[in-house]
Enzyme design. Structure first.
Site, PDB file in Angstrom:
ATOM      1  N   ASP A 170     -10.149 -12.091  13.146  1.00 28.53           N
ATOM      2  CA  ASP A 170      -8.938 -11.260  13.264  1.00 28.53           C
ATOM      3  C   ASP A 170      -9.028 -10.133  12.227  1.00 28.53           C
ATOM      4  O   ASP A 170      -8.381 -10.185  11.186  1.00 28.53           O
ATOM      5  CB  ASP A 170      -7.707 -12.161  13.017  1.00 28.53           C
ATOM      6  CG  ASP A 170      -6.407 -11.383  13.008  1.00 28.53           C
ATOM      7  OD1 ASP A 170      -6.335 -10.323  13.642  1.00 28.53           O
ATOM      8  OD2 ASP A 170      -5.442 -11.857  12.359  1.00 28.53           O
ATOM      9  N   CYS A 174      -6.035  -5.358  16.248  1.00 27.79           N
ATOM     10  CA  CYS A 174      -4.677  -4.867  16.023  1.00 27.79           C
ATOM     11  C   CYS A 174      -4.643  -3.342  16.047  1.00 27.79           C
ATOM     12  O   CYS A 174      -3.718  -2.726  15.542  1.00 27.79           O
ATOM     13  CB  CYS A 174      -4.121  -5.414  14.711  1.00 27.79           C
ATOM     14  SG  CYS A 174      -5.110  -4.973  13.286  1.00 27.79           S
TER      15      CYS A 174
HETATM   16  N1  SAH Z   1      -5.921 -13.401  10.199  1.00 27.89           N
HETATM   17  C1  SAH Z   1      -4.953 -13.037   9.194  1.00 27.89           C
HETATM   18  C2  SAH Z   1      -4.712 -11.558   9.128  1.00 27.89           C
HETATM   19  C3  SAH Z   1      -5.935 -10.712   8.907  1.00 27.89           C
HETATM   20  S1  SAH Z   1      -5.584  -9.108   8.336  1.00 27.89           S
HETATM   21  C4  SAH Z   1      -3.663 -13.813   9.433  1.00 27.89           C
HETATM   22  O1  SAH Z   1      -3.586 -14.590  10.382  1.00 27.89           O
HETATM   23  O2  SAH Z   1      -2.717 -13.632   8.666  1.00 27.89           O
HETATM   24  C5  SAH Z   1      -7.170  -8.532   7.962  1.00 27.89           C
HETATM   25  C6  SAH Z   1      -7.774  -9.118   6.710  1.00 27.89           C
HETATM   26  O3  SAH Z   1      -9.099  -8.628   6.634  1.00 27.89           O
HETATM   27  C7  SAH Z   1      -7.143  -8.761   5.397  1.00 27.89           C
HETATM   28  O4  SAH Z   1      -6.767  -9.925   4.733  1.00 27.89           O
HETATM   29  C8  SAH Z   1      -8.237  -8.021   4.602  1.00 27.89           C
HETATM   30  O5  SAH Z   1      -8.240  -8.354   3.233  1.00 27.89           O
HETATM   31  C9  SAH Z   1      -9.464  -8.521   5.262  1.00 27.89           C
HETATM   32  N2  SAH Z   1     -10.653  -7.667   5.235  1.00 27.89           N
HETATM   33  C10 SAH Z   1     -10.740  -6.343   5.452  1.00 27.89           C
HETATM   34  N3  SAH Z   1     -12.019  -5.931   5.443  1.00 27.89           N
HETATM   35  C11 SAH Z   1     -12.778  -7.048   5.213  1.00 27.89           C
HETATM   36  C12 SAH Z   1     -14.169  -7.298   5.122  1.00 27.89           C
HETATM   37  N4  SAH Z   1     -15.054  -6.311   5.268  1.00 27.89           N
HETATM   38  N5  SAH Z   1     -14.586  -8.560   4.913  1.00 27.89           N
HETATM   39  C13 SAH Z   1     -13.693  -9.558   4.765  1.00 27.89           C
HETATM   40  N6  SAH Z   1     -12.368  -9.385   4.856  1.00 27.89           N
HETATM   41  C14 SAH Z   1     -11.915  -8.153   5.085  1.00 27.89           C
END
Ligand code: SAH
Length: 392
Positions: free
Chosen positions: A296, A336
């Site tokens: 996600d 999203c």
């Molecule tokens: N699945 C989560 C929401 C995800 S939001 C839920 O159910 O609440 C997207 C997330 O991706 C964020 O927490 C952000 O910190 C993380 N993120 C962004 N880029 C990233 C990367 N390259 N590697 C790992 N995490 C990342």
């Protein structure tokens, strides 16, 4: 109301508004010097070249969506009473959907309150204002929220990137009580979120039903939650009896919240700080697999111009995530980004899974939960897409 400025449309313009969309685009408007000089966020009435009344809305000459319509009656008072009626309607819908006070209370155009998102965490509200028009209504809005819910705490999370497009600054401000930390009850798990420092509104309510669905597949299975943030999918799966649960995210504060929630719920999960693409490559090389894989990510298509590189990133993520899904396992892929359609997203996911050499059946297509209503004339507001595949 005779002084309310009138916005005139060019001949035959206002096409989407004629079909019920609450948006008037800047290229549809006769931009006179007087129009251009209106203060951003001014309440206006809109008339077609044919004198057709489009009603009252707020205007921002700086924005591509120059008018967001609020009300059919062109002379309607746009004040605390008006906002209160809309908020009460939004609340009625949520109360019909859920007994617990944890939900998105206001979803912008979906609740006929453009430019406004409110997430409710019991007696704490996280308020996001994204347009100059809604910003100009901040004071009556706070009065209306108090009248409807008398919340103990209100945080203005006015730090979305889209505010710059409206000429607005970025800030996070507590306007009532204190609101650093909240607890959320969802799918039988107690989660923690940080409203002052967290992302977006602090919690992603939009995935609640998808978390429940993936949790229903997780019993006795190993689970990988990529982009786990504060542990949303991971802990729902652990609660449902998953075997081993691993969450990956690049944000240390988000992982700290996830760990805290795991401990408070006496759930076992491992949280790893890493870049998801790098970690998936590593797991793939090490031939490590998981029975249930969830990916996600943050929006890969932030603007229309990013569609091609973003689509490619979704394809790559699908390929790597499928590669670490065990035979007979399940894969959840989400986007999203409102700038990629469900059709295109599905195509990219299918292509990625195929490239990983796996065979898959699509078993579920989902969007955001029902506390994120979609305006029927604005299909692009259905931003969240979630696909579940069963892999051979
Ligand atoms: N699945 C989560 C929401 C995800 S939001 C839920 O159910 O609440 C997207 C997330 O991706 C964020 O927490 C952000 O910190 C993380 N993120 C962004 N880029 C990233 C990367 N390259 N590697 C790992 N995490 C990342």
């Amino acid at each position: 109301m005779s002084q309310r400025p009138v916005i005139r449309l060019k001949p035959r313009e206002g096409r989407r508004a004629r079909h019920g969309a609450p948006w008037i685009f800047s290229n549809e408007i006769e931009m006179t010097a007087k129009t251009k000089s209106l203060a951003p966020g001014s309440v206006v009435q809109v008339k077609g070249a044919d004198e057709r009344d489009f009603g009252a809305g707020y205007f921002n000459a700086k924005s591509l969506i120059a008018v967001r319509l609020l009300e059919k009656d062109p002379a309607a008072q746009i004040d605390a009473t008006f906002l209160e009626a809309r908020l009460r309607r939004a609340l009625r819908l949520r109360e019909a959907l859920s007994a617990a006070p944890f939900y998105r209370l206001v979803h912008a155009e979906g609740d006929d309150l453009p430019g406004l998102v409110v997430d409710r965490f019991a007696d704490t509200l996280s308020v996001q204002i994204s347009t100059a028009g809604m910003q100009a209504l901040e004071a009556p809005l706070l009065d209306a929220l108090s009248a409807v819910l008398a919340p103990a705490n209100i945080v203005l999370k006015n730090d979305s990137a889209s505010r710059a497009l409206e000429g607005l600054d970025s800030h996070v401000r507590t306007v009532r009580g204190e609101a650093a930390r909240v607890a959320i009850e969802e799918n039988g798990v107690r989660y923690y979120a940080d409203l002052a420092g967290g992302q977006k509104s602090g919690w992603y309510y939009d995935q609640r039903d998808n978390r429940a669905f993936m949790a229903s597949l997780a019993k006795d299975r190993s689970v990988l939650d990529a982009y786990c943030y504060a542990g949303g999918f991971a802990l729902a799966a652990a609660k449902a009896g998953a075997g081993e649960v691993t969450g990956i995210d690049s944000s240390a504060p988000a992982l700290a919240l996830a760990e805290e929630s795991a401990a408070a719920n006496r759930l076992k999960a491992r949280f790893v700080k890493a870049d998801v693409f790098e970690e998936l490559e590593r797991l793939w090389t090490a031939k490590e697999t998981f029975d249930v894989v969830i990916a996600d990510p943050p929006p890969f298509v932030r603007a229309k111009k990013d569609l091609e590189p973003g689509a490619k990133a979704y394809r790559k993520l699908a390929r790597l995530a499928a590669a670490v899904t065990a035979p007979g396992g399940f894969l959840f892929l989400a986007s999203c980004s409102h700038n990629i359609s469900m059709e295109r997203f599905k195509e990219e996911c299918a292509a990625g899974i195929l490239r990983s050499g796996r065979k898959a059946a699509l078993i579920r297509e989902a969007g955001a939960g029902p506390d994120h209503p979609v305006h029927p004339a604005l299909p692009e507001t259905a931003y969240l897409k979630g696909l579940v595949y069963a892999l051979d």
